[in-house]
Scaffold this motif. Structure first.
Motif, PDB file in Angstrom:
ATOM      1  N   HIS A  41       0.858  -1.215  -0.060  1.00 50.86           N
ATOM      2  CA  HIS A  41      -0.188  -0.042  -0.184  1.00 50.86           C
ATOM      3  C   HIS A  41       1.024   1.346   0.208  1.00 50.86           C
ATOM      4  N   SER A  42       0.450   2.111  -0.620  1.00 50.21           N
ATOM      5  CA  SER A  42       1.403   3.553  -0.615  1.00 50.21           C
ATOM      6  C   SER A  42       0.120   4.538  -0.867  1.00 50.21           C
ATOM      7  N   ASP A  43       0.501   5.902  -0.272  1.00 51.51           N
ATOM      8  CA  ASP A  43      -0.245   7.073  -0.665  1.00 51.51           C
ATOM      9  C   ASP A  43       0.621   8.103  -1.309  1.00 51.51           C
ATOM     10  N   GLU A  44       0.100   8.644  -2.569  1.00 47.46           N
ATOM     11  CA  GLU A  44       0.912   9.340  -3.431  1.00 47.46           C
ATOM     12  C   GLU A  44       0.175  10.520  -3.637  1.00 47.46           C
ATOM     13  N   ILE A  45       0.851  11.779  -4.024  1.00 47.06           N
ATOM     14  CA  ILE A  45       0.401  13.034  -4.703  1.00 47.06           C
ATOM     15  C   ILE A  45       0.875  13.072  -5.979  1.00 47.06           C
ATOM     16  N   TYR A  46       0.096  12.920  -7.035  1.00 49.11           N
ATOM     17  CA  TYR A  46       0.794  13.458  -8.396  1.00 49.11           C
ATOM     18  C   TYR A  46       0.259  14.803  -8.679  1.00 49.11           C
ATOM     19  N   ILE A  47       1.397  15.491  -9.215  1.00 52.04           N
ATOM     20  CA  ILE A  47       1.303  16.877  -9.644  1.00 52.04           C
ATOM     21  C   ILE A  47       1.020  16.779 -11.160  1.00 52.04           C
ATOM     22  N   VAL A  48      -0.302  17.041 -11.504  1.00 52.06           N
ATOM     23  CA  VAL A  48      -0.567  16.921 -12.941  1.00 52.06           C
ATOM     24  C   VAL A  48      -0.551  18.428 -13.565  1.00 52.06           C
ATOM     25  N   SER A  49       0.172  18.517 -14.606  1.00 50.92           N
ATOM     26  CA  SER A  49       0.224  19.768 -15.323  1.00 50.92           C
ATOM     27  C   SER A  49      -0.727  19.688 -16.650  1.00 50.92           C
ATOM     28  N   ARG A  50      -1.487  20.669 -16.875  1.00 51.96           N
ATOM     29  CA  ARG A  50      -2.416  20.799 -18.060  1.00 51.96           C
ATOM     30  C   ARG A  50      -1.498  20.809 -19.451  1.00 51.96           C
ATOM     31  N   ALA A  51      -0.172  21.135 -19.164  1.00 55.16           N
ATOM     32  CA  ALA A  51       0.464  21.406 -20.462  1.00 55.16           C
ATOM     33  C   ALA A  51       1.374  20.070 -21.019  1.00 55.16           C
ATOM     34  N   ILE A  52       1.378  19.066 -20.267  1.00 58.19           N
ATOM     35  CA  ILE A  52       2.235  17.941 -20.602  1.00 58.19           C
ATOM     36  C   ILE A  52       1.590  16.719 -20.736  1.00 58.19           C
ATOM     37  N   THR A  53       2.224  15.703 -21.486  1.00 59.93           N
ATOM     38  CA  THR A  53       1.621  14.294 -21.196  1.00 59.93           C
ATOM     39  C   THR A  53       2.727  13.312 -20.987  1.00 59.93           C
ATOM     40  N   HIS A  54       4.221  13.851 -21.047  1.00 60.74           N
ATOM     41  CA  HIS A  54       5.279  12.907 -21.100  1.00 60.74           C
ATOM     42  C   HIS A  54       6.235  12.949 -19.952  1.00 60.74           C
ATOM     43  N   ASN A  55       5.720  13.824 -18.842  1.00 61.59           N
ATOM     44  CA  ASN A  55       6.410  13.796 -17.579  1.00 61.59           C
ATOM     45  C   ASN A  55       5.397  13.445 -16.685  1.00 61.59           C
ATOM     46  N   ASN A  56       5.793  12.417 -15.785  1.00 60.00           N
ATOM     47  CA  ASN A  56       5.071  11.844 -14.649  1.00 60.00           C
ATOM     48  C   ASN A  56       5.785  12.454 -13.274  1.00 60.00           C
ATOM     49  N   THR A  57       4.958  13.335 -12.574  1.00 54.53           N
ATOM     50  CA  THR A  57       5.613  13.887 -11.519  1.00 54.53           C
ATOM     51  C   THR A  57       4.697  13.310 -10.298  1.00 54.53           C
ATOM     52  N   VAL A 197      -9.780  10.681 -15.273  1.00 53.89           N
ATOM     53  CA  VAL A 197     -10.617  10.438 -14.066  1.00 53.89           C
ATOM     54  C   VAL A 197     -11.049  11.807 -13.648  1.00 53.89           C
ATOM     55  N   ILE A 198     -10.144  12.931 -13.453  1.00 57.61           N
ATOM     56  CA  ILE A 198     -10.376  13.899 -13.021  1.00 57.61           C
ATOM     57  C   ILE A 198     -11.137  15.109 -14.115  1.00 57.61           C
ATOM     58  N   GLY A 199     -11.270  14.437 -15.317  1.00 61.39           N
ATOM     59  CA  GLY A 199     -11.943  15.317 -16.341  1.00 61.39           C
ATOM     60  C   GLY A 199     -11.141  16.112 -17.154  1.00 61.39           C
ATOM     61  N   MET A 200      -9.783  16.029 -17.049  1.00 61.83           N
ATOM     62  CA  MET A 200      -8.895  16.908 -17.734  1.00 61.83           C
ATOM     63  C   MET A 200      -8.796  16.510 -19.161  1.00 61.83           C
ATOM     64  N   ILE A 201      -8.907  14.957 -19.569  1.00 60.69           N
ATOM     65  CA  ILE A 201      -9.112  14.613 -20.693  1.00 60.69           C
ATOM     66  C   ILE A 201     -10.504  13.910 -20.924  1.00 60.69           C
ATOM     67  N   ASP A 202     -11.111  14.258 -22.185  1.00 58.36           N
ATOM     68  CA  ASP A 202     -12.456  13.755 -22.389  1.00 58.36           C
ATOM     69  C   ASP A 202     -12.467  12.178 -22.885  1.00 58.36           C
ATOM     70  N   LYS A 203     -11.854  11.291 -22.263  1.00 58.33           N
ATOM     71  CA  LYS A 203     -11.609  10.114 -23.025  1.00 58.33           C
ATOM     72  C   LYS A 203     -11.979   8.864 -21.724  1.00 58.33           C
ATOM     73  N   PRO A 204     -12.398   7.911 -22.054  1.00 54.10           N
ATOM     74  CA  PRO A 204     -12.893   6.882 -21.179  1.00 54.10           C
ATOM     75  C   PRO A 204     -11.554   5.874 -20.625  1.00 54.10           C
ATOM     76  N   LEU A 205     -11.556   5.032 -19.647  1.00 55.39           N
ATOM     77  CA  LEU A 205     -10.689   4.238 -19.291  1.00 55.39           C
ATOM     78  C   LEU A 205     -10.669   2.985 -20.236  1.00 55.39           C
ATOM     79  N   ALA A 206     -10.127   1.874 -20.111  1.00 58.58           N
ATOM     80  CA  ALA A 206      -9.959   0.822 -21.035  1.00 58.58           C
ATOM     81  C   ALA A 206     -11.221   0.211 -21.029  1.00 58.58           C
TER      82      ALA A 206
END
Length: 207
Positions: A41-57, A197-206
């Motif tokens: 188990h782990s708890d994490e915070i992802y920092i999501v930028s509206r500008a990028i899709t290639h860096n995972n922070t 999931v948070i609605g930043m991209i309008d596309k479903p999961l698999a």
């Protein structure tokens, strides 16, 4: 601050509501794995930028960790560790490495070393950034010499399932994908899943 020397791995990962059939096959095909990897188990915070899709922070246990997508080949993604730095973080590191990775303008800070709480307060009001809380429950397997993982993930409290296969060797992953029954399913990385999931991209999961 340190640089990760881990060899980059190719990765297939996807997210959806149910992968029970694949989880059962993965468990049956797996070689034994160490007991400490059975259930994590782990708890994490992802920092999501509206500008990028290639860096995972993400932030876990006070460590800010950035991975960058360096290649996509035969549907597999190859990620490379870019930066690992422990809070408090110097303003120099924020200016020279972290904000460029997020492709966001850096606000003015009054102090030279920024603690995690101050960093997250900044993210909260930044127009291009969102902090997303993630809880992961993960189980590990080993199929065709590829590291495999199944997980139940809470994304700001919304539960989704994930399944992953990764290795430095593409052939090991592709063989495992076919044997487990995941061929033809979209590769969705963490950053993509969170944005959907948070609605930043309008596309479903698999599924």
């Amino acid at each position: 601050m340190g640089r990760d020397k881990v060899q980059p791995r190719f990765e297939f990962r996807t997210f959806g509501q149910n992968f029970d059939w694949a989880v059962k096959r993965m468990a049956r095909l797996s070689m034994p794995v160490p007991e400490n990897l059975w259930d994590r188990h782990s708890d994490e915070i992802y920092i999501v930028s509206r500008a990028i899709t290639h860096n995972n922070t993400k932030i876990r246990d006070g460590l800010l960790d950035i991975k960058t997508l360096i290649e996509t080949k035969q549907g597999l993604e190859k990620w490379n560790p870019l930066l690992k730095v422990v809070f408090p973080i110097s303003v120099d590191a924020l200016r020279d490495e972290i904000f460029p990775a997020l492709q966001a303008d850096m606000p003015t800070f009054d102090q030279n070393n920024i603690h995690m709480a101050a960093f997250l307060e900044m993210v909260h009001v930044h127009p291009k950034l969102v902090a997303v809380r993630i809880h992961k429950q993960r189980s590990a397997y080993l199929v065709n010499n590829a590291i495999c993982e199944t997980g139940s993930v809470l994304i700001n409290g919304a539960r989704v399932e994930t399944i992953c296969i990764e290795s430095t060797e593409m052939d090991d992953i592709l063989k495992a994908i076919n044997e487990i029954g995941l061929a033809g399913i979209e590769n969705i990385n963490y950053l993509q899943a969170i944005k959907r999931v948070i609605g930043m991209i309008d596309k479903p999961l698999a599924n």
